[in-house]
Design an enzyme around this catalytic site. Structure first.
Site, PDB file in Angstrom:
ATOM      1  N   CYS A   4       0.837  -1.205   0.000  1.00  0.00           N
ATOM      2  CA  CYS A   4       0.000   0.000   0.000  1.00  0.00           C
ATOM      3  C   CYS A   4       0.877   1.263   0.000  1.00  0.00           C
ATOM      4  O   CYS A   4       1.728   1.444   0.875  1.00  0.00           O
ATOM      5  CB  CYS A   4      -0.918  -0.017   1.227  1.00  0.00           C
ATOM      6  SG  CYS A   4      -1.823   1.520   1.450  1.00  0.00           S
ATOM      7  N   CYS A   7       0.607   3.264   3.268  1.00  0.00           N
ATOM      8  CA  CYS A   7       1.291   2.570   4.364  1.00  0.00           C
ATOM      9  C   CYS A   7       2.797   2.807   4.261  1.00  0.00           C
ATOM     10  O   CYS A   7       3.474   3.044   5.268  1.00  0.00           O
ATOM     11  CB  CYS A   7       0.991   1.070   4.338  1.00  0.00           C
ATOM     12  SG  CYS A   7      -0.612   0.611   5.023  1.00  0.00           S
ATOM     13  N   ASP A  30       0.004  16.940  -0.526  1.00  0.00           N
ATOM     14  CA  ASP A  30      -0.358  16.185  -1.719  1.00  0.00           C
ATOM     15  C   ASP A  30       0.648  16.466  -2.833  1.00  0.00           C
ATOM     16  O   ASP A  30       1.050  17.610  -3.052  1.00  0.00           O
ATOM     17  CB  ASP A  30      -1.780  16.561  -2.163  1.00  0.00           C
ATOM     18  CG  ASP A  30      -2.380  15.535  -3.107  1.00  0.00           C
ATOM     19  OD1 ASP A  30      -3.329  14.835  -2.707  1.00  0.00           O
ATOM     20  OD2 ASP A  30      -1.894  15.428  -4.256  1.00  0.00           O
ATOM     21  N   HIS A  46      -3.563   0.555   8.455  1.00  0.00           N
ATOM     22  CA  HIS A  46      -4.262   0.489   7.163  1.00  0.00           C
ATOM     23  C   HIS A  46      -5.772   0.327   7.355  1.00  0.00           C
ATOM     24  O   HIS A  46      -6.238  -0.622   7.968  1.00  0.00           O
ATOM     25  CB  HIS A  46      -3.739  -0.680   6.322  1.00  0.00           C
ATOM     26  CG  HIS A  46      -4.376  -0.728   4.964  1.00  0.00           C
ATOM     27  ND1 HIS A  46      -3.914   0.014   3.909  1.00  0.00           N
ATOM     28  CD2 HIS A  46      -5.474  -1.385   4.516  1.00  0.00           C
ATOM     29  CE1 HIS A  46      -4.696  -0.197   2.851  1.00  0.00           C
ATOM     30  NE2 HIS A  46      -5.653  -1.044   3.196  1.00  0.00           N
ATOM     31  N   HIS A  96      -6.251   3.578   0.756  1.00  0.00           N
ATOM     32  CA  HIS A  96      -5.890   3.711   2.176  1.00  0.00           C
ATOM     33  C   HIS A  96      -6.589   4.988   2.625  1.00  0.00           C
ATOM     34  O   HIS A  96      -6.373   6.060   2.016  1.00  0.00           O
ATOM     35  CB  HIS A  96      -4.368   3.796   2.312  1.00  0.00           C
ATOM     36  CG  HIS A  96      -3.856   3.964   3.721  1.00  0.00           C
ATOM     37  ND1 HIS A  96      -2.919   3.106   4.306  1.00  0.00           N
ATOM     38  CD2 HIS A  96      -4.125   4.906   4.660  1.00  0.00           C
ATOM     39  CE1 HIS A  96      -2.648   3.519   5.539  1.00  0.00           C
ATOM     40  NE2 HIS A  96      -3.376   4.618   5.783  1.00  0.00           N
ATOM     41  N   HIS A  98      -7.866   8.381   3.602  1.00  0.00           N
ATOM     42  CA  HIS A  98      -7.164   9.661   3.689  1.00  0.00           C
ATOM     43  C   HIS A  98      -8.179  10.787   3.596  1.00  0.00           C
ATOM     44  O   HIS A  98      -9.187  10.683   2.906  1.00  0.00           O
ATOM     45  CB  HIS A  98      -6.099   9.800   2.603  1.00  0.00           C
ATOM     46  CG  HIS A  98      -6.569   9.504   1.211  1.00  0.00           C
ATOM     47  ND1 HIS A  98      -6.742   8.221   0.736  1.00  0.00           N
ATOM     48  CD2 HIS A  98      -6.896  10.324   0.188  1.00  0.00           C
ATOM     49  CE1 HIS A  98      -7.151   8.268  -0.522  1.00  0.00           C
ATOM     50  NE2 HIS A  98      -7.270   9.539  -0.881  1.00  0.00           N
ATOM     51  N   HIS A 100      -8.403  14.663   2.515  1.00  0.00           N
ATOM     52  CA  HIS A 100      -7.795  15.820   1.862  1.00  0.00           C
ATOM     53  C   HIS A 100      -8.182  17.059   2.668  1.00  0.00           C
ATOM     54  O   HIS A 100      -9.360  17.229   3.026  1.00  0.00           O
ATOM     55  CB  HIS A 100      -8.373  16.011   0.461  1.00  0.00           C
ATOM     56  CG  HIS A 100      -8.114  14.900  -0.511  1.00  0.00           C
ATOM     57  ND1 HIS A 100      -7.145  14.981  -1.482  1.00  0.00           N
ATOM     58  CD2 HIS A 100      -8.718  13.696  -0.687  1.00  0.00           C
ATOM     59  CE1 HIS A 100      -7.160  13.872  -2.219  1.00  0.00           C
ATOM     60  NE2 HIS A 100      -8.115  13.075  -1.760  1.00  0.00           N
TER      61      HIS A 100
HETATM   62  P1  AMP Z   1      -7.736  10.143  -3.913  1.00  0.00           P
HETATM   63  O1  AMP Z   1      -7.664  10.308  -5.412  1.00  0.00           O
HETATM   64  O2  AMP Z   1      -8.883  10.806  -3.253  1.00  0.00           O
HETATM   65  O3  AMP Z   1      -7.592   8.675  -3.525  1.00  0.00           O
HETATM   66  O4  AMP Z   1      -6.476  10.905  -3.344  1.00  0.00           O
HETATM   67  C1  AMP Z   1      -5.185  10.398  -3.453  1.00  0.00           C
HETATM   68  C2  AMP Z   1      -4.267  11.579  -3.444  1.00  0.00           C
HETATM   69  O5  AMP Z   1      -2.954  11.113  -3.202  1.00  0.00           O
HETATM   70  C3  AMP Z   1      -4.219  12.361  -4.767  1.00  0.00           C
HETATM   71  O6  AMP Z   1      -4.616  13.703  -4.525  1.00  0.00           O
HETATM   72  C4  AMP Z   1      -2.760  12.256  -5.186  1.00  0.00           C
HETATM   73  O7  AMP Z   1      -2.271  13.438  -5.781  1.00  0.00           O
HETATM   74  C5  AMP Z   1      -2.064  11.956  -3.870  1.00  0.00           C
HETATM   75  N1  AMP Z   1      -0.815  11.230  -3.985  1.00  0.00           N
HETATM   76  C6  AMP Z   1      -0.555  10.130  -4.736  1.00  0.00           C
HETATM   77  N2  AMP Z   1       0.717   9.728  -4.554  1.00  0.00           N
HETATM   78  C7  AMP Z   1       1.272  10.597  -3.674  1.00  0.00           C
HETATM   79  C8  AMP Z   1       2.563  10.722  -3.077  1.00  0.00           C
HETATM   80  N3  AMP Z   1       3.550   9.860  -3.350  1.00  0.00           N
HETATM   81  N4  AMP Z   1       2.771  11.750  -2.216  1.00  0.00           N
HETATM   82  C9  AMP Z   1       1.779  12.631  -1.941  1.00  0.00           C
HETATM   83  N5  AMP Z   1       0.544  12.551  -2.445  1.00  0.00           N
HETATM   84  C10 AMP Z   1       0.291  11.559  -3.305  1.00  0.00           C
HETATM   85 ZN    ZN Z   2      -2.319   1.242   3.635  1.00  0.00          ZN
END
Ligand code: AMP
Ligand code: ZN
Length: 112
Positions: A4, A7, A30, A46, A96, A98, A100
């Site tokens: 993940c 994770c 982000d 997780h 996972h 999250h 925003h």
């Molecule tokens: P969601 O699309 O709601 O699942 O949000 C996932 C978020 O993770 C998106 O806004 C991506 O830009 C962000 N994201 C993906 N990979 C990374 C990373 N390595 N570091 C920081 N943010 C990330």
């Molecule tokens: Zn995870």
């Protein structure tokens, strides 16, 4: 979960720009910001999505909202939006849980 992405970020195995960390959760900016301020807050344990919150793991969600309140104050952010996409159709791309946190521009309603 070893494969993940979030994770791995929470464990420090993949680099990220940290905003806040404690024993239960991790906050980081982000990689593809959608507002002048855009960070994510995740539980270290997780949980796949909002759809997997249970009576057992719900305390970390309450804790995350305390952290959002604290961190936004520390950043001087007063007006902000908290979003959690649950499932692919709702726009979830990382499985996972999250939250925003978006701020620094006018927000539209309803979201697209
Ligand atoms: P969601 O699309 O709601 O699942 O949000 C996932 C978020 O993770 C998106 O806004 C991506 O830009 C962000 N994201 C993906 N990979 C990374 C990373 N390595 N570091 C920081 N943010 C990330
Ligand atoms: Zn995870």
């Amino acid at each position: 979960m070893s494969e993940c992405l979030f994770c791995k970020i929470a464990a420090g195995e993949i680099p990220s720009k940290k905003v806040y960390e404690d024993d239960l959760c991790y906050a980081f900016y982000d990689i593809d910001p959608q507002a002048p301020v855009h960070f994510l807050v995740i539980p270290k344990a997780h949980i796949a999505s909002c759809g997997e919150v249970t009576v057992e793991n719900a305390p970390v969600v309450a804790h995350i909202f305390e952290v959002i309140s604290k961190v936004t104050k520390e950043l001087g952010v007063t007006d902000f939006r908290v979003v959690s996409n649950c499932g692919a159709q709702a726009g979830q791309s990382v499985p996972h849980l999250h939250f925003h946190v978006l701020s620094g521009r006018d927000m539209t309603w309803p979201p697209g």
